[in-house]
Design a protein around this motif. Structure first.
Motif, short mmCIF file in Angstrom:
data_model
loop_
_atom_site.label_atom_id
_atom_site.label_comp_id
_atom_site.label_asym_id
_atom_site.label_seq_id
_atom_site.Cartn_x
_atom_site.Cartn_y
_atom_site.Cartn_z
N GLU A 299 0.83 -1.21 0.00
CA GLU A 299 0.00 0.00 0.00
C GLU A 299 0.86 1.26 0.00
O GLU A 299 0.53 2.25 -0.67
CB GLU A 299 -0.92 -0.02 1.22
CG GLU A 299 -2.03 -1.07 1.12
CD GLU A 299 -2.82 -1.19 2.41
OE1 GLU A 299 -2.38 -0.60 3.42
OE2 GLU A 299 -3.85 -1.90 2.41
N GLN A 300 1.98 1.24 0.77
CA GLN A 300 2.88 2.40 0.82
C GLN A 300 3.52 2.64 -0.55
O GLN A 300 3.60 3.79 -1.03
CB GLN A 300 3.97 2.17 1.88
CG GLN A 300 4.88 3.38 2.14
CD GLN A 300 4.11 4.56 2.71
OE1 GLN A 300 3.14 4.37 3.44
NE2 GLN A 300 4.51 5.77 2.36
N ASP A 301 3.97 1.56 -1.19
CA ASP A 301 4.57 1.69 -2.52
C ASP A 301 3.56 2.25 -3.51
O ASP A 301 3.89 3.11 -4.33
CB ASP A 301 5.07 0.33 -3.01
CG ASP A 301 6.32 -0.12 -2.26
OD1 ASP A 301 6.98 0.74 -1.64
OD2 ASP A 301 6.63 -1.33 -2.31
N GLU A 302 2.34 1.78 -3.43
CA GLU A 302 1.31 2.23 -4.35
C GLU A 302 1.01 3.72 -4.15
O GLU A 302 0.74 4.44 -5.12
CB GLU A 302 0.05 1.39 -4.17
CG GLU A 302 0.20 -0.04 -4.68
CD GLU A 302 -0.94 -0.94 -4.25
OE1 GLU A 302 -1.99 -0.39 -3.85
OE2 GLU A 302 -0.79 -2.18 -4.30
N TRP A 305 3.89 5.65 -5.77
CA TRP A 305 3.80 5.59 -7.22
C TRP A 305 2.63 6.45 -7.73
O TRP A 305 2.72 7.06 -8.80
CB TRP A 305 3.60 4.15 -7.68
CG TRP A 305 4.80 3.29 -7.35
CD1 TRP A 305 6.09 3.70 -7.22
CD2 TRP A 305 4.80 1.88 -7.11
NE1 TRP A 305 6.90 2.65 -6.92
CE2 TRP A 305 6.14 1.50 -6.85
CE3 TRP A 305 3.81 0.91 -7.10
CZ2 TRP A 305 6.49 0.19 -6.56
CZ3 TRP A 305 4.17 -0.39 -6.83
CH2 TRP A 305 5.50 -0.75 -6.56
N ALA A 306 1.57 6.52 -6.96
CA ALA A 306 0.43 7.34 -7.35
C ALA A 306 0.80 8.83 -7.35
O ALA A 306 0.41 9.59 -8.24
CB ALA A 306 -0.75 7.09 -6.42
N HIS A 440 3.75 5.39 -17.92
CA HIS A 440 3.20 4.07 -18.21
C HIS A 440 3.81 3.00 -17.29
O HIS A 440 3.10 2.14 -16.75
CB HIS A 440 3.47 3.71 -19.67
CG HIS A 440 3.04 2.32 -20.04
ND1 HIS A 440 1.72 1.95 -20.15
CD2 HIS A 440 3.78 1.19 -20.30
CE1 HIS A 440 1.64 0.67 -20.46
NE2 HIS A 440 2.88 0.19 -20.57
N GLN A 441 5.12 3.08 -17.07
CA GLN A 441 5.78 2.11 -16.19
C GLN A 441 5.24 2.22 -14.76
O GLN A 441 5.03 1.20 -14.09
CB GLN A 441 7.29 2.33 -16.21
CG GLN A 441 7.94 1.97 -17.54
CD GLN A 441 9.43 2.28 -17.55
OE1 GLN A 441 9.99 2.71 -16.55
NE2 GLN A 441 10.07 2.07 -18.70
N LEU A 442 5.00 3.44 -14.33
CA LEU A 442 4.45 3.63 -12.99
C LEU A 442 3.05 3.02 -12.88
O LEU A 442 2.72 2.36 -11.89
CB LEU A 442 4.38 5.12 -12.66
CG LEU A 442 5.64 5.77 -12.07
CD1 LEU A 442 5.43 7.25 -11.89
CD2 LEU A 442 5.98 5.13 -10.73
N LEU A 443 2.23 3.23 -13.92
CA LEU A 443 0.87 2.71 -13.89
C LEU A 443 0.87 1.18 -13.93
O LEU A 443 0.07 0.53 -13.23
CB LEU A 443 0.08 3.26 -15.08
CG LEU A 443 -0.18 4.78 -15.07
CD1 LEU A 443 -0.89 5.20 -16.34
CD2 LEU A 443 -1.00 5.16 -13.85
#
Length: 663
Positions: A299-302, A305-306, A440-443
């Motif tokens: 969740e923290q990584d997401e 990245w968001a 795109h890579q992040l998504l």
């Protein structure tokens, strides 16, 4: 003569099937007969006499080769049989009678048919319904042919009456030829078994051992439609019940399998050892604590990245606006280069078109300049371009030819400016592409993390639910439904078993009736009672004689056939046609005393059940041994054959030629 059939009354005047006359036809064109053979209901004897004189050879004295078996084969032929032995006989007969054949008057359930079947392989079989039609008129083919209707009538009167058109558990349809094989026994089998009807013709039963007994029980009325349907339903329900039991067993083991699988998958995903506790404890790590830590990390990584993705989207929007402005500048620079080039080239037409296009900048009022978000006519850059255009137009019209060098310098400057702007456009486009790739890579990374986290949570939820289910001792909905289905099937099977038992009890009266008739006939045949019994489920000998020996085995066959024949005359419950042909049972090693008793039993039965010329069965027997003296004349002996005299042969001649080289 005692009335030993007093307890059994005839239910019909004539048999359901009987042959009134058999004609051996020498030729149809013109009509010529070899011999007529009159037959009648009751006992019919075809007697092949052994010659009394010693002048005949031993081969002739044997009483064979005169046509007894040929007579039986022709009887089968007019009744629709096409077996290989019949084809062999026809091949022999057609050599002597190329236009000949065999004809018969056949009665089927009260309908009279005239039938003709040719010896030749390419001849045409004929049949018509005719009560009083003359044979000659029929053979002249002056009536519409209904031979297919005749064959259908044979099927319908026999197999059409049975409770089922196929045997239980078999898709193979039953045919008239199966019943005909029983009704006309083959001498080649030597009467060695009640269910052994043909030696080599092949009845086509898929199960040669099990099907004849089932077929006989069906013909005797020991299998009815309702019982057949109940037995089929019972088989279906039992199969379904076994499948449900297997499914229940699988469903009972399924929670353990699923729990072990989910536990193994979760530990492998989290890197937990197999001995590590599943649920969180006060000290140390557990699968649950690893699960919670993995969720929190994901969740923290997401979230990070968001946030990055949001920043990239803002940068992308700004760079796209800048690109639009650069592309606009690039277009204007291209126009300037083109105008300068037209001046250098002295191309007045191109110059006029380009300056007109350039002049459109003067009519841009009301439109917005995107970079500054102000009206185009208020934009300093736009005003500068308009003034430049006007001055250029003035200079171009007054001094274009005098200032070629200056014009070329201006062209070079504008080309250089265009190249610089083009480079800026390319650089901006590349920056936007790189930014889009990173976004795109992040998504993708975020979506992968969300999917993995969702799967992890699903695996944990399933594992937790299975542990709770096992701890509480709860069954799955599928298992509960399967057990309920098992109870319903077992209840249905109980009802079916009761219905079958009830139906079988009703059939027991039918069995008792056949047992009583068997006892009655065997007492007359053997002179005393207690030696025979009827066993309907016996797959070898349903009519059993207590004493052993080959003669007794043959007697079991004859006894069974006579019982079934007379049952057809005294009971509506059976489906036997009341027609029977035996080819030389004496030659199957039946003792002389039993053989005489056998003839007398049949004759007395015809007398006791018949009324005048009407007898409810037809029994035809061929023999070389003399029948009892009381039966050696009319009406019992319908045909006398004798070796050594052509007139006494069935065809009134030898069908086989002499062997080559013999006089």
């Amino acid at each position: 003569m005692t009335d030993w059939l007093a307890g059994h009354s005839a239910i019909r005047e004539l048999p359901r099937l009987w042959v009134e006359t058999l004609w051996l036809v020498e030729s149809r064109e013109p009509v010529a007969l070899t011999r007529p053979i009159p037959l009648h209901p009751g006992l019919n004897i075809v007697w092949a006499k052994e010659p009394a004189s010693d002048d005949f050879t031993s081969l002739a004295n044997a009483g064979h080769g005169v046509g007894k078996t040929s007579f039986c084969l022709l009887m089968r032929y007019v009744l629709g049989d096409e077996a290989s032995d019949i084809i062999t006989l026809r091949d022999k007969a057609v050599g002597c009678f190329p236009k000949g054949g065999v004809a018969a008057k056949v009665h089927i359930d009260g309908t009279t048919w005239l039938v003709f079947r040719p010896y030749g392989a390419h001849g045409r079989s004929l049949a018509i319904q005719a009560q009083n039609e003359a044979l000659e008129s029929f053979l002249q083919d002056s009536h519409p042919n209904d031979f297919p209707g005749y064959l259908d009538a044979l099927e319908q009167f026999s197999i059409g009456r049975l409770p089922a058109q196929s045997l239980p558990g078999m898709n193979q349809p039953l045919k008239w030829r199966h019943l005909l094989a029983w009704c006309v026994r083959d001498q080649k089998t030597r009467f060695d078994g009640f269910y052994h009807w043909r030696n080599s013709d092949g009845l086509g039963f898929a199960r040669s051992r099990r099907n004849p007994p089932l077929f006989v029980r069906s013909v005797l009325g020991l299998v009815d439609t309702e019982l057949h349907a109940l037995l089929q339903e019972l088989d279906s329900k039992q199969t379904e019940l076994e499948q449900v039991k297997v499914r229940i067993s699988d469903l009972e083991r399924e929670p353990t399998f699923r729990l072990n699988l989910a536990d193994h998958q979760l530990r492998a995903r989290l890197g937990a050892d197999k001995d590590e506790p599943l649920f969180q404890t006060t000290t140390g790590t557990s699968v649950e604590s690893r699960f919670q830590a993995s969720l929190e990390a994901a969740e923290q990584d997401e979230k990070l990245w968001a946030a990055k993705a949001e920043e990239f989207e803002k940068q992308l929007a700004q760079k796209q606006l800048q690109l639009v402005e650069l592309e606009k500048s690039h277009q204007l620079a291209e126009k300037d280069v083109d105008i300068a080039q037209s001046l250098v080239d002295g191309n007045e037409e191109a110059y006029e078109q380009l300056t007109t296009q350039r002049a459109t900048l003067e009519g841009l009022g009301g439109q917005r300049c995107k970079p500054g978000n102000i009206d185009f006519l208020a934009c300093e850059h736009v005003q500068k371009q308009i003034r430049s255009t006007n001055m250029t137009r003035y200079r171009d019209t007054q001094e274009s030819q005098a200032n070629k060098t200056v014009l070329r310098q201006q062209l070079s400057i504008r080309q250089s400016a265009l190249g610089s702007i083009a480079a800026d456009v390319t650089e901006q486009s590349q920056a936007i592409a790189a930014l889009r790739s990173e976004l795109h890579q992040l998504l993708v990374r975020t979506a992968t993390s969300e999917s993995s986290r969702s799967l992890l949570m699903s695996t944990w939820d399933e594992l937790h639910s299975l542990h709770v289910q096992r701890a509480e001792g709860r069954d799955s909905e599928d298992l509960i439904g399967a057990r309920q289905q098992q109870q319903e099937l077992e209840s249905s099977l109980g009802v079916l078993q009761a219905d079958i038992t009830n139906r079988q009890s009703q059939q027991s009266s039918r069995v008792e009736a056949i047992k009583a008739l068997t006892s009655c006939i065997s007492t007359r045949l053997l002179g005393e009672s207690g030696y025979t019994r009827f066993i309907p489920d016996n797959e070898h000998s349903p009519f059993e004689v207590a004493r052993g020996g080959e003669a007794i085995q043959v007697l079991e066959v004859l006894l069974g056939d006579i019982v079934c024949l007379l049952d057809s005359a005294t009971s509506e419950s059976g489906n036997h046609p009341g027609f029977l042909v035996h080819d030389c049972p004496r030659e199957a090693d039946l003792s002389e005393g039993l053989y005489r008793s056998f003839f007398l039993t049949a004759s007395e039965a015809a007398a006791q059940l018949g009324k005048g010329d009407s007898v409810p069965f037809q029994f035809i027997v061929t023999t070389t041994s003399p029948p009892p003296a009381a039966l050696q004349g009319e009406p019992h002996v319908v045909l006398e054959l004798e070796p050594g005299q052509e007139e006494k042969l069935l065809f009134k001649r030898e069908l086989l030629p002499q062997l080559p080289g013999f006089a």
